[in-house]
Design a protein around this motif. Structure first.
Motif: not given
Length: 190
Positions: A156, A160, A166-167, A169-174
């Motif tokens: 992530a 960043h 966008e990627n 943010l999704k990867l930080y959530c994972v």
């Protein structure tokens, strides 16, 4: 009378032996300063004990000395992934990246599905400024059984840095789900 004297010396010997703290106890109690004092007794230590002394030097930020003891541990038969991994970490801190890469490869040969070891391989490339290459290893580490979590943060983080928000943010959530709360990068992930 002889039995009483022998019994007395036996009790004295047992008390003396039990009063000494073992290398393993110092290691498990994270008493690295005391553990490093076994440096001069290296010839009488077994491979695992040599590794523990090396790890103490690593924690005391004496990487050259740590590497010396990891080599001694390996030479005395403690030749699993752990001393190679920590030797790689110390070599990375010393900016000896080629040697660090060889050591982490040896650790991965011994434990091919170790997520932390593959993460270290990514960190070597990240330290060299080769983030695309590092990303390959971090992404590979995320496919290993999740025992460490940190590579999820690094994937992530690199996206960043590339401003692929966008990627990222999704990867930080994972990563928030995968990085253990005790890991240094958990709060940074959030």
């Amino acid at each position: 009378m002889k039995k009483k004297i022998l019994f007395f010396f036996y009790i004295l010997l047992c008390t003396t032996i039990n009063g000494q703290t073992s290398i393993a106890e110092l290691y498990h109690n994270e008493d690295y300063k005391s553990l490093s004092k076994f440096e001069d007794k290296d010839s009488s230590l077994n491979g695992e004990e040599l590794y523990m002394v090396g790890y103490a030097f690593y924690r005391l930020e004496k990487d050259d000395k740590a590497i010396e003891f990891y080599d001694k541990a390996i030479a005395k038969g403690f030749d699993n992934g752990i001393p190679h991994f920590y030797k790689s970490v110390s070599l990375t801190y010393l900016k000896k990246y080629e040697e660090a890469s060889k050591e982490i490869d040896m650790a991965l040969q011994k434990e091919p599905n170790n997520q932390e070891y593959m993460n270290q391989k990514g960190l070597i490339y990240k330290s060299k400024g080769l983030e695309d290459k590092a990303l390959d290893y971090f992404e590979e580490a995320t496919r290993y059984p999740n025992t460490y979590g940190e590579p999820f943060f690094w994937v992530a983080y690199i996206y960043h840095g590339k401003q692929v928000f966008e990627n990222a943010l999704k990867l930080y959530c994972v990563a928030a789900d995968k990085v253990p709360k005790f890991n240094n990068y958990y709060v940074t992930t959030l």
